[in-house]
Design an enzyme around this catalytic site. Structure first.
Site, mmCIF file in Angstrom:
data_model
loop_
_atom_site.group_PDB
_atom_site.id
_atom_site.type_symbol
_atom_site.label_atom_id
_atom_site.label_comp_id
_atom_site.label_asym_id
_atom_site.label_seq_id
_atom_site.Cartn_x
_atom_site.Cartn_y
_atom_site.Cartn_z
ATOM 1 N N ASP A 9 -1.761 -3.863 1.702
ATOM 2 C CA ASP A 9 -0.402 -3.317 1.714
ATOM 3 C C ASP A 9 -0.191 -2.493 0.449
ATOM 4 O O ASP A 9 -0.257 -3.010 -0.661
ATOM 5 C CB ASP A 9 0.607 -4.472 1.789
ATOM 6 N N MET A 10 0.046 -1.192 0.609
ATOM 7 C CA MET A 10 0.295 -0.326 -0.546
ATOM 8 C C MET A 10 1.593 -0.743 -1.231
ATOM 9 O O MET A 10 2.545 -1.160 -0.585
ATOM 10 C CB MET A 10 0.386 1.132 -0.105
ATOM 11 N N GLU A 104 -0.198 0.080 5.569
ATOM 12 C CA GLU A 104 -0.739 -1.280 5.644
ATOM 13 C C GLU A 104 -1.706 -1.425 6.808
ATOM 14 O O GLU A 104 -1.622 -0.705 7.812
ATOM 15 C CB GLU A 104 0.376 -2.333 5.749
#
Length: 348
Positions: A9-10, A104
């Site tokens: 997840d960024m 994500e």
């Protein structure tokens, strides 16, 4: 051998891209989205979150909470390109990558160069930071529910592994809102019964889950016991390409809904471009606060594939709607595909 699943997840993706590209924004509260008073927040930096700003918040409310914030109009084409760079790295780790959204995805390490989840996570974080200059958070576990839960544990720029022997103790103190599959209505319903934490729900008999949570009740019962049999899925042939989102706050403000549609249009364009396809049927989907589903479609005479073309049709469909009830979910998709032809320019 036990599955090893990663959820990547960024961190504050859109805002982090803006801070990366403009050093003057680093360390400051950056809010990305529709900059008009009727716009909506797409993403905000962690500095802005300290003031109570969050995604899907109306922009006027964000300005009240964070008057000194830096408000930036989204560059969705740029975010799509950065997303492609990140997922190129992920696909080099394992061929089993499920892209959930622009920022994500899940990885299954049963194939590829790594078998150890922590080693794979460090490799991904180092490469993304070195090549893309962004941070991300990674959760590691033996199923998708726990991996996603773990990725949110040490945000931003964190790694967390949840092992089988940690269960069920590690889940007991968590609020029930952390359970994937429990929406706002179900959480509020359970809170009204005095059930606030997973430990409260865990004590309930299995019949309770199906009686009060409907068809998803059995899945919820299993998940808080560490059971989730969903596979990491690679969709090879798609009948449609789309994106939808459940809103944090119900609304019938069309300007707010159009901000989501704009974001979806860029993400859809990225998928179509990657698969070298275009479509001619655009569908707008929305769900009202009383859970009634609605969809409207328009089939064109020509094939389209750019974000501006998709947005234009979806905008027309939304403008034709008389929204009597507030909307809790909005989505856009495109279908009726053909392979995009590459045109050659004549020298004459």
């Amino acid at each position: 051998m036990e599955n090893v699943i990663l959820h990547v997840d960024m961190d504050a993706f859109f805002a982090s891209v803006e801070q990366r590209d403009n050093p003057d924004l680093r360390g400051k509260p950056v809010i990305v989205g529709g900059v008009s008073e009727r716009g909506v927040v797409s993403t905000c930096s962690y500095e802005a979150r300290k003031f109570g700003v969050h995604s899907a918040m109306p922009m006027f409310m964000a300005r009240e909470k964070c008057p000194n914030g830096i408000y930036v109009s989204g560059r969705y084409g740029k975010y799509t390109k950065v997303s492609q760079d990140v997922f190129k790295i992920l696909n080099g780790v394992t061929p089993l990558v499920e892209q959930v959204s622009i920022d994500e995805g899940f990885l299954d390490l049963s194939q590829g160069k790594f078998r150890d989840g922590m080693e794979a996570a460090r490799y991904i974080k180092n490469r993304v930071f070195r090549e893309v200059e962004l941070t991300l958070s990674i959760g590691i576990s033996y199923n998708k529910f726990l991996a996603k839960l773990a990725s949110d544990w040490n945000k931003p720029n964190g790694i967390k592994e949840i092992k089988k022997e940690m269960l069920p103790d590690i889940l007991m103190p968590l609020p029930i809102s952390k359970i994937h599959g429990l929406g706002k209505v179900s959480v509020a319903k359970l809170n009204n019964m005095g059930i606030y934490f997973i430990r409260d729900l865990y004590r309930m008999p299995k019949e309770f889950y199906t009686e009060y949570l409907g068809k998803n009740g059995t899945e919820i019962y299993d998940r808080i016991r560490g059971i989730d049999n969903r596979k990491v899925e690679i969709v090879r042939e798609r009948k449609s390409v789309g994106k939808e989102k459940t809103l944090r706050s119900d609304t019938k403000n069309k300007e707010e809904l159009l901000e989501y549609i704009k974001e979806f249009s860029f993400e859809i364009e990225e998928v179509l471009s990657r698969k070298n396809i275009s479509g001619k049927t655009v569908t707008l989907k929305f769900k009202t606060k009383d859970f009634e589903n609605h969809s409207r479609s328009k089939t064109l005479n020509n094939y389209i594939g750019t974000h501006s073309e998709i947005f234009k049709v979806a905008e027309e469909l939304l403008e034709c709607e008389d929204l009597k009830e507030e909307v809790r979910l909005i989505g856009v998709s495109i279908s009726s595909f053909k392979e995009t032809e590459v045109q050659q320019l004549s020298l004459l």
